[in-house]
Design an enzyme around this catalytic site. Sequence first.
Site, mmCIF file in Angstrom:
data_model
loop_
_atom_site.group_PDB
_atom_site.id
_atom_site.type_symbol
_atom_site.label_atom_id
_atom_site.label_comp_id
_atom_site.label_asym_id
_atom_site.label_seq_id
_atom_site.Cartn_x
_atom_site.Cartn_y
_atom_site.Cartn_z
ATOM 1 N N SER A 141 0.858 -1.189 0.000
ATOM 2 C CA SER A 141 0.000 0.000 0.000
ATOM 3 C C SER A 141 0.890 1.234 0.000
ATOM 4 C CB SER A 141 -0.885 0.007 1.244
ATOM 5 O OG SER A 141 -0.084 0.330 2.368
ATOM 6 N N LYS A 142 0.250 2.392 0.033
ATOM 7 C CA LYS A 142 1.012 3.641 -0.021
ATOM 8 C C LYS A 142 2.044 3.752 1.101
ATOM 9 C CE LYS A 142 -1.888 6.522 -2.804
ATOM 10 N NZ LYS A 142 -3.342 6.617 -2.677
#
Length: 488
Positions: free
Chosen positions: A255-256
Amino acid sequence: MSKEIRVRFAPSPTGFLHIGGARTALYNWAYAQRLGGTFILRIEDTDQERSTPENTAQIVSSLKWLGLTWDEGPEMGGAFGPYIQSERAPLYSEVLEQLKQTQKVYPCFCTPELLNEKREIAQAEKRYTGYDRSCRDLSEAEVEQLTLAGTPHVWRLKLPLERESVDFEDAVFGPISVPMSQLDDFIILRTDGTPTYNYVVCVDDVLMQISHVIRGDDHLSNTPKQIMVYEAMGAPLPVFAHLSMILGSDGKRLSKRHGATSVDTYEQEGFLSDALFNYLALLGWSLDGQTTLMSRELITTHFSLDRISKNPAVFDPEKLAWMNQVYLKEMGAAAFVAAWEPYLLSDGLATSEEIANRQSWFESVYPLVVERIHTLSEVNEKVSYLLSGNYVELDEKSQEKCLQTEEGGRVLQACLSLLSNQELSWNTASIESALRTLPEQLGLKPKVVFQTIRVAISGNMVSLPLFESMELIGKEACLARIERVSSR
Ligand code: GLU
């Protein structure tokens, strides 16, 4: 005759193309390439609130940048369009009409409040919380009466109750069996008349004659429901191949938090399309368990579903950076300059005309810089002093340490008189052999001498190779730089 291979990548344009989606697209593309099949791009914009045309445009452009071009889909057209779900509403209605006629669906008039109440009771009693099918056996008259009264209703799929389980063979995960007791007569058309996701995906895949559904394993749990839709439609099942998720280095879903996840960021940071392609191919598939560097051709001539791993792949940014450097080193000077040009332009370091006029000059930078960078966006910072003419910005610390000392002053003076010599031809070898006499002449350590010259020329104690840099900067500009710092 074997069935025609038709695969699809079906992104929801609720964000940009991310690494996981790109890997799914790549596997579909490679599979079609390998078997002479058709690769379809379908935009799944049923979530109207979160889908935007900008995201679609970005996904399209990232796919093209990666070289994952489609045979049918937006911009390409094709015989099975439209390829954007929001334009396919009439097809969903048409299939629903058929399902009504074959009595595979039924209207359900239960209110959300009633359903909630039932769910809470079932939860408290630790029973299955799915729909209890109370509207499944309404009589025709009851249905007619409720419909005429304008009672809001949904349409549900009538699952075959005599059956015990849904079984299928996933090309990656192997045999999967889900008991029917875990499925309910799920909604395919909502009260507001919009069809649900699990329904439209199947209608699309059936009408587009998709032979292999290759997608992320977040859809594995949807598959039994979708198989029920296929069966209700009387359609043959495609081959399902679910791809394990991609994890970050901490073992959590990528994810980010783990840094850049969208393909366009990698493009902007100066990763090469070939390198990212190669890296993505390895995130869950392998040629032989050991080969790391692979061209598109090698990947597409060998890609097969049976070498896809069901273990989650770990995204390793360092390995990707290493791979990108390998591709940078292999690309050659001319291709490098072409790839570097947008960065030169955007930082205002050169114009296209200057690059075209001094092509060989720009190409000479390539061997100096390529060992020292992993991405194209790192180039300008390393080379800007080569392009700054008579003036170079001085790093304060380097200046203090190397220029503002008694030895520094002596080095600069001696260097000036050596380099101003008219006889000296201005190339790396001559500059080097002239300057190599300085340490002895001045009674100073070579390190002191060359650090001083390096700072005067590049502004910093760390730079690309000194003598090569001086040749590229040119005699006049080098002398001007040394004079400027020695007269301080
Ligand atoms: N639109 C879905 C997604 O972006 C893909 C659905 C599918 O491949 O079946 O996750």
